[in-house]
Scaffold this motif. Structure first.
Motif: not given
Length: 452
Positions: A264-266, A296-298, A302-306, A318-322
């Motif tokens: 994600a950081l990459v 990028t902010v979004e 996502t990174v914070l969510g990770d 993503l695996l749980d949702d999709l």
């Protein structure tokens, strides 16, 4: 359950079962071999007897050839032929007999009371019309026939193998035969010897089973005696294992950080770099930069969510949702957008059958492979295929990059962390990972068996 009981259940019982199975197999094989050997001996013995009977009948035929070839059929000539045949004998129970084509007995040196008797409908001890069968063989040109007849030496009915030939010019059936009770007695003796051999073999196996079970029991007793002596060593091993478990947990956390946050950081870095470049352009490019920075902010969100998800076992949302296939499709689209390398993803067959752990592993494999292709391979295009192949789900990732030496990188102490993570993840769930790399590109194939 005590240790000695465990030893008996886990060692002695399977050993006894295995030896019993071996004994049954050996016995069945020995019985089959004995039957085949008996049949072979019987065929060989009967073949020799058949050759012997042919020889006797040929001698008898030659002995009256001067009469049958004379063209005469007067009573004197016929009586002379009968007299000659009645004097011929071999062994204790070997003789010749004569019948006409209607079943009348013409000559029988051992049972003269049968001479002149109509025996066409005579039935032997087995219920067969033997005389009709003998005459039928003679009409066919001669041959062998089995039947029952009284044996002169014992005065009892016994199985007999007869051989008859026609005396065509006189309408006679001439033949002889050997009694088969001696053959059956010899074969019975062979079968008895084979049975004793099988029994001896089974006794040997039983003795070995007893010795082996005794040996295991003695070993279990010795192990039980030494159990207290190794208690301290077990505690030390347990303590060491606790330390190793802690290190394994740290390694797992390190792998998850590498597989999730790093990618994600990459992507964020690439977007920021692209935004900085666009800020130096005209108004349209600055608008693009603004839009890219907003994305990028979004993504940072996502990174914070990770990061939050890492605290909850690092499972991809993503695996749980999709599910696995949509998650990989989204991963391919996102990677292609941020890395600038197009990724083509396809799903073939029923692929949503894996457990949560297995699906996570494949997702992580895909992340690592895409990151490696972008960082190290300089790939221009990537293809990713998730398919059901028989009893397995297979993920294949192919890029057209510069490739690398997979063997040397995998064992390098400071390189190949991602490859080692991929291998360890697949080994942990019993999957298979194959990596083939050359100057033409790299192929990563991860296969996991489906448990119904």
């Amino acid at each position: 359950m005590r240790l000695r009981q465990k030893v008996i259940v886990l060692a002695v019982a399977p050993l006894i079962v295995a030896l019993c199975a071996i004994a049954l197999y050996v016995r069945q094989g020995a019985v089959t071999l004995a039957q085949q050997q008996r049949a072979t001996i019987e065929r060989a013995y009967l073949a020799s007897k058949e050759a012997e009977l042919r020889h006797y009948v040929q001698l008898a035929t030659h002995s009256i050839a001067h009469l049958t070839g004379s063209g005469r059929s007067d009573p004197a000539t016929l009586e002379e032929a009968k007299r000659i045949l009645s004097t011929l004998s071999y062994g204790g129970d070997g003789y010749f007999f004569l019948y006409d084509m209607k079943g009348h007995n013409l000559m029988h040196p051992r049972q003269p009371e049968l001479v002149g008797v109509d025996m066409w409908n005579w039935v032997d001890a087995a219920g067969a019309k033997s005389i009709q069968a003998l005459i039928g063989r003679a009409k066919e040109g001669g041959g062998f026939q089995r039947y029952h007849w009284v044996k002169p030496s014992t005065n009892r009915a016994a199985p007999k193998l007869g051989y008859v030939v026609p005396v065509a010019n006189w309408g006679w059936v001439m033949g002889t035969g050997i009694y088969l009770d001696d053959v059956e007695a010899a074969l019975a003796q062979v079968a008895d010897q084979q049975s004793r051999n099988i029994q001896d073999t089974l006794l040997w196996i039983a003795g070995l089973a007893i010795l082996a079970a005794t040996g295991v029991a003695v070993g279990g007793l010795a192990l039980n005696i030494s159990e207290h002596r190794v208690a301290d060593a077990k505690l030390k091993v347990l303590a060491q294992r606790v330390v190793e478990s802690q290190e394994e947990e740290r390694a797992r956390l390190s792998r998850d950080l590498h597989d999730g946050i790093s990618q994600a950081l990459v992507s964020v870095k690439l977007q920021l770099e692209a935004g900085i470049i666009r800020l130096d352009g005209d108004e349209a490019r600055r608008q693009q930069a603004r839009a890219g920075l907003e994305r990028t902010v979004e993504q940072i969100k996502t990174v914070l969510g990770d990061v939050r998800r890492i605290s909850h076992d690092l499972r991809p949302t993503l695996l749980d949702d999709l599910g696995l296939a949509p998650a990989l499709d989204h991963l391919a689209s996102e990677f292609g957008e941020h890395a600038g390398t197009p990724v083509r993803f396809r799903a073939v067959g029923a692929v949503d059958v894996l457990s949560e752990v297995a699906a996570t592993v494949l997702f992580r494999i895909a992340q690592e492979a895409l990151t490696n292709a972008e960082r190290h391979a300089g790939a221009r295009s990537i293809e990713m295929l998730l398919e059901r192949m028989g009893g397995a789900v297979v993920l294949t990732i192919v890029d057209d990059g510069v490739g690398f030496d997979a063997d040397s990188v995998a064992v390098h102490p400071k390189r190949g962390i991602g490859l080692r993570n991929m291998m360890e993840r697949m080994e942990a769930i019993g999957g298979r990972l194959a990596i083939v790399s050359s100057a033409a590109g790299t192929r990563v194939v991860a296969s996991i068996d489906v448990k119904e």
